[in-house]
Scaffold this motif. Structure first.
Motif, short mmCIF file in Angstrom:
data_model
loop_
_atom_site.label_atom_id
_atom_site.label_comp_id
_atom_site.label_asym_id
_atom_site.label_seq_id
_atom_site.Cartn_x
_atom_site.Cartn_y
_atom_site.Cartn_z
N UNK A 192 0.81 -1.21 0.05
CA UNK A 192 0.05 0.15 0.05
C UNK A 192 0.69 1.22 0.13
N UNK A 193 1.85 1.39 0.82
CA UNK A 193 2.79 2.50 0.92
C UNK A 193 3.74 2.73 -0.19
N UNK A 194 3.72 1.54 -0.86
CA UNK A 194 4.79 1.57 -1.89
C UNK A 194 4.22 2.13 -3.11
N UNK A 195 2.91 1.64 -3.46
CA UNK A 195 2.22 2.22 -4.42
C UNK A 195 1.88 3.85 -4.22
N UNK A 196 1.44 4.20 -2.84
CA UNK A 196 1.32 5.68 -2.85
C UNK A 196 2.41 6.33 -3.36
N UNK A 197 3.63 5.93 -2.90
CA UNK A 197 4.94 6.63 -3.51
C UNK A 197 4.96 6.49 -4.96
N UNK A 198 4.91 5.41 -5.42
CA UNK A 198 5.03 5.31 -7.11
C UNK A 198 4.11 6.20 -7.79
N UNK A 199 3.01 6.52 -7.19
CA UNK A 199 1.80 7.25 -8.11
C UNK A 199 2.00 8.79 -7.54
N UNK A 200 2.35 9.08 -6.36
CA UNK A 200 2.26 10.36 -6.04
C UNK A 200 3.47 11.20 -6.13
N UNK A 201 4.71 10.47 -6.30
CA UNK A 201 5.75 11.28 -6.23
C UNK A 201 6.55 11.48 -7.55
N UNK A 202 7.07 12.84 -8.03
CA UNK A 202 7.47 12.94 -9.55
C UNK A 202 8.87 12.41 -9.18
N UNK A 203 9.37 12.07 -10.56
CA UNK A 203 10.62 11.61 -10.96
C UNK A 203 11.06 12.58 -12.01
N UNK A 204 12.35 13.44 -11.76
CA UNK A 204 12.66 14.33 -12.59
C UNK A 204 13.95 13.63 -13.82
N UNK A 205 14.03 14.28 -14.75
CA UNK A 205 15.12 13.97 -15.70
C UNK A 205 16.27 14.26 -15.33
N UNK A 206 17.38 13.45 -15.47
CA UNK A 206 18.94 13.55 -14.94
C UNK A 206 19.61 13.35 -16.15
N UNK A 207 20.74 13.64 -16.10
CA UNK A 207 21.94 13.66 -17.16
C UNK A 207 22.01 12.36 -17.30
#
Length: 445
Positions: A192-207
């Protein structure tokens, strides 16, 4: 001067930190309850220790591999989230078979499912810590991000300590019931807590990260002087923390004669560490991470030095010491990890490549190395005549006290010395981020 980026939203930080809570709940059972359960199933205790050591050596392969591969991953979902999602089912399946083994489980069962659990753990925790370092390039924001994650880690540890006792299965002889309870709890919380993180937190582009083999990756990482200094200080301080942790129950039982109240002392220690996380974060914002981490270690030494003067009946003074030294735990959890994120910037600014996953994989290995070295404390005490069952000879008890207090104090002093001339001040790190963002504008998010 370049304006600092906007702060990461608290809702994103809370969601990001959530998986760390149930993952932390898995750490304590494997050290405290697991050996007794498999010994009761007929596996020799010495074999249990050997198998768990082999499983940790397996981490030495999987952690850097996961770090390198996640650095190179490109997908519509980012490069960290796919690995966390893939590690989730493996972690869930293996934790159940490992922690609830049944009566016929043998050494092969223990080895196979330990290796599977540690692989799943690496697939989740290595990308998770790298993801946190990439949520912001700001010096102070990174402390805040690490603070959220490590606060969740401490809460998970406290829950793992307290749940078995609250359910009446925390005593001797009930280890199998305690493991089953913790396994069921993690099975409910982790997905449950992992799915919340995967859906709610952005991931920004990196070099873009260049493809590296293991040897080349190690060469690049250890060419980073600040990384070498930081990871050495971190391992030394980790041993200084790990020795008292490994010997705590024996010290309380045989030197203070307070074995029945050891659980209360541990809870107070970890609760104190949790409460102190915001304090250290605020201080580091004002004075710098490396300065405040040094202060925290000096604070720990000052409170730990009187411990050899304590004896039977000194429960209250030792409780005060547990609370006061527990305060520095918050700094040990949050500040080094935030400093590690800054160290990665030195490599990225120089090469234009983001190898955050690989750096944090070696960070995880350093944590495990410190734990393994600290585990030798009981062996050394045994060589001087200490017996975990009876206390053994007076020289053995003296060795126990020296390993519990004297060696950690010396190690912390060495870590403080290593950090005395730390090169990455807020101004230097801001300059590194400016160079990175000129070469890769999207990394300034």
């Amino acid at each position: 001067m370049m304006a600092p980026p906007p702060p990461v939203a608290s809702r994103h930080l809370l969601a990001y930190a959530l998986p760390a809570l149930p993952l932390a709940m898995l750490v304590l059972p494997t050290y405290v309850y697991l050996p007794a359960v498999y010994a009761q199933a007929g596996v020799p205790l010495a074999s249990v220790g050997l198998v768990l050591l082999l499983a940790r050596l397996w981490d030495g392969v999987t952690d850097p591999l996961v770090g390198m591969l996640s650095d190179r991953t490109r997908s519509r979902f980012g490069r960290r989230r796919p690995w966390i999602a893939a590690g989730l089912p493996l972690t869930l399946i293996s934790l159940w078979f490992l922690l609830v083994p049944g009566d016929r489980a043998g050494i092969g069962h223990l080895l196979g499912w330990s290796m599977a659990l540690y692989l799943g753990w690496s697939m989740m925790i290595v990308p998770l810590t790298a993801w946190g370092a990439e949520l912001s390039g700001d010096y102070h924001q990174r402390t805040r991000i690490a603070g959220f994650r490590e606060a969740a880690t401490v809460i998970g540890t406290v829950l793992a300590l307290s749940l078995p006792f609250a359910a009446g299965v925390g005593g001797a002889g009930r280890q199998a019931d305690a493991l089953r309870l913790l396994a069921l709890t993690v099975l409910m919380l982790l997905p449950a807590l992992t799915i919340i993180a995967l859906l709610a937190v952005p991931e920004y582009p990196q070099p873009q990260s260049r493809k590296l083999n293991f040897r080349r990756g190690m060469k690049i990482i250890f060419a980073n002087g600040a990384f070498r200094k930081l990871i050495l200080a971190y391992v030394i301080n980790g041993v200084a923390n790990g020795l008292p942790a490994q010997l705590f129950l024996f010290f309380v039982q045989h030197l203070l004669m307070e074995g029945d109240r050891a659980g209360l002392l541990l809870l107070c220690y970890f609760a104190s560490g949790l409460v102190a996380v915001p304090l250290w974060s605020r201080l580091s914002h004002k004075y710098g991470k490396h300065v405040v981490w040094r202060w925290a270690m000096i604070w720990n030494i000052a409170w730990f030095l009187p411990v050899p003067l304590l004896g039977p009946g000194d429960f209250v003074p030792f409780l005060v010491i547990c609370v006061m030294t527990g305060l520095s735990l918050g700094a040990d959890l949050v500040l080094p990890s935030a400093m590690q994120a800054d160290v990665v910037d030195m490599d990225t600014a120089r090469t234009g490549r983001a190898r955050t996953g690989l750096y944090f994989a070696f960070w995880g290995l350093a944590t495990k190395l410190a734990t393994a070295l600290a585990a030798l404390g009981l062996t050394v005490a045994g060589l001087f005549g200490f017996d975990p069952a009876t206390g053994g000879t007076p020289p053995g008890l003296t060795a126990l006290a020296a390993l519990y207090v004297g060696v950690p104090v010396m190690f912390k002093a060495a870590a403080i010395a290593l950090l005395w001339r730390w090169p990455l001040t807020p101004a230097v790190q801001a300059g590194l981020r400016a160079r990175i963002e000129r070469r890769w504008p999207a990394a300034g998010t």
